[in-house]
Each structure stands twice: as C-alpha cells, then as structure tokens.
Design a protein around this motif. Structure first.
Motif, PDB file in Angstrom:
ATOM      1  N   VAL A   6      17.505  41.861  34.251  1.00 60.71           N
ATOM      2  CA  VAL A   6      18.556  42.073  33.262  1.00 60.71           C
ATOM      3  C   VAL A   6      17.917  42.350  31.910  1.00 60.71           C
ATOM      4  O   VAL A   6      16.944  41.694  31.528  1.00 60.71           O
ATOM      5  N   SER A   7      18.466  43.316  31.179  1.00 58.42           N
ATOM      6  CA  SER A   7      17.988  43.640  29.837  1.00 58.42           C
ATOM      7  C   SER A   7      19.045  43.280  28.803  1.00 58.42           C
ATOM      8  O   SER A   7      20.245  43.385  29.069  1.00 58.42           O
ATOM      9  N   ILE A   8      18.581  42.885  27.645  1.00 59.07           N
ATOM     10  CA  ILE A   8      19.448  42.663  26.494  1.00 59.07           C
ATOM     11  C   ILE A   8      19.572  44.017  25.800  1.00 59.07           C
ATOM     12  O   ILE A   8      18.561  44.656  25.512  1.00 59.07           O
ATOM     13  N   SER A  16      15.976  47.456  23.456  1.00 57.93           N
ATOM     14  CA  SER A  16      16.436  46.483  24.447  1.00 57.93           C
ATOM     15  C   SER A  16      15.244  45.635  24.893  1.00 57.93           C
ATOM     16  O   SER A  16      14.094  46.057  24.813  1.00 57.93           O
ATOM     17  N   THR A  19      14.537  40.731  30.390  1.00 57.31           N
ATOM     18  CA  THR A  19      14.398  39.308  30.677  1.00 57.31           C
ATOM     19  C   THR A  19      13.676  39.142  32.008  1.00 57.31           C
ATOM     20  O   THR A  19      13.573  40.095  32.783  1.00 57.31           O
ATOM     21  N   ALA A  26      23.165  37.945  35.311  1.00 55.20           N
ATOM     22  CA  ALA A  26      23.606  38.882  34.269  1.00 55.20           C
ATOM     23  C   ALA A  26      24.761  38.330  33.430  1.00 55.20           C
ATOM     24  O   ALA A  26      24.756  38.454  32.209  1.00 55.20           O
ATOM     25  N   ILE A  29      23.500  35.621  31.005  1.00 53.39           N
ATOM     26  CA  ILE A  29      22.707  36.206  29.925  1.00 53.39           C
ATOM     27  C   ILE A  29      23.624  36.888  28.920  1.00 53.39           C
ATOM     28  O   ILE A  29      23.487  36.707  27.706  1.00 53.39           O
ATOM     29  N   GLU A  30      24.582  37.644  29.414  1.00 54.79           N
ATOM     30  CA  GLU A  30      25.539  38.319  28.532  1.00 54.79           C
ATOM     31  C   GLU A  30      26.331  37.298  27.717  1.00 54.79           C
ATOM     32  O   GLU A  30      26.589  37.499  26.532  1.00 54.79           O
ATOM     33  N   GLY A  32      25.266  34.406  26.757  1.00 52.25           N
ATOM     34  CA  GLY A  32      24.342  33.957  25.720  1.00 52.25           C
ATOM     35  C   GLY A  32      24.237  34.948  24.576  1.00 52.25           C
ATOM     36  O   GLY A  32      24.262  34.570  23.400  1.00 52.25           O
ATOM     37  N   VAL A  33      24.128  36.232  24.917  1.00 46.30           N
ATOM     38  CA  VAL A  33      24.070  37.280  23.895  1.00 46.30           C
ATOM     39  C   VAL A  33      25.349  37.262  23.053  1.00 46.30           C
ATOM     40  O   VAL A  33      25.302  37.321  21.816  1.00 46.30           O
ATOM     41  N   GLY A  71      19.382  34.837  26.955  1.00 51.19           N
ATOM     42  CA  GLY A  71      20.241  35.814  26.291  1.00 51.19           C
ATOM     43  C   GLY A  71      20.497  35.455  24.837  1.00 51.19           C
ATOM     44  O   GLY A  71      20.415  36.303  23.942  1.00 51.19           O
ATOM     45  N   ARG A  75      18.726  37.593  21.630  1.00 48.90           N
ATOM     46  CA  ARG A  75      19.578  38.283  20.651  1.00 48.90           C
ATOM     47  C   ARG A  75      19.202  37.865  19.231  1.00 48.90           C
ATOM     48  O   ARG A  75      19.119  38.688  18.336  1.00 48.90           O
TER      49      ARG A  75
END
Length: 85
Positions: A6-8, A16, A19, A26, A29-30, A32-33, A71, A75
C-alpha cells in the motif's frame, strides 16, 4: 516495487510513500492518513500525540494498529518534508 504494498498518496509536494503493508491493511492505512490529514487541516489545541493515541484505540491491537500508525505518521512525515523543502 511490489504492487501488493500500500502507498500513501503524494501530498504537500512530497511523492507517494510505499508502506511495508499489504493490501489487506489498505483501509487501516487510509484511515490513519485521513485522521492525520484532519488533524493537520483543523485548527485545534489537541496535541498530535493525543490525536494519535486516541485514534489508534479504534483499531484492533497488533498489526492493525501498526498499519493505522504507519498511515498516520507517514502523512505527517510528508507534511514535515514539504515544509522543509
């Protein structure tokens, strides 16, 4: 690069960030972002550490909390790197 990680997304002039977490994490993490972005965008007296500590409690312990934190902190890292550029 492994497509399963998964990428931020890019933000604040920073690229980007990949992770070490697979796609099964995913959504965490999203989350968290999004929590970090909300803290960054909302003027508040709430300290960053408190926001992270409280938000991570919404995730199951273990890898789920770690993925959420990844995440969140990545960010924040993007914002810091963008500010120093």
């Amino acid at each position: 690069m492994d497509e399963n990680y998964v990428s931020i997304p890019a933000a604040d002039g920073c690229p980007s960030l990949v992770t070490p977490w697979g796609s099964e994490f995913a959504s965490l993490i999203e989350h968290g972002v999004q929590c970090a972005q909300t803290w960054l965008d909302t003027p508040s007296e709430i300290p960053l550490w408190w926001e992270l500590a409280q938000a991570r409690k919404t995730c199951p312990a273990g890898d789920c909390q770690d993925a959420f934190e990844a995440g969140f902190l990545l960010r924040i890292q993007q914002r810091l790197r963008g500010a120093s550029a």
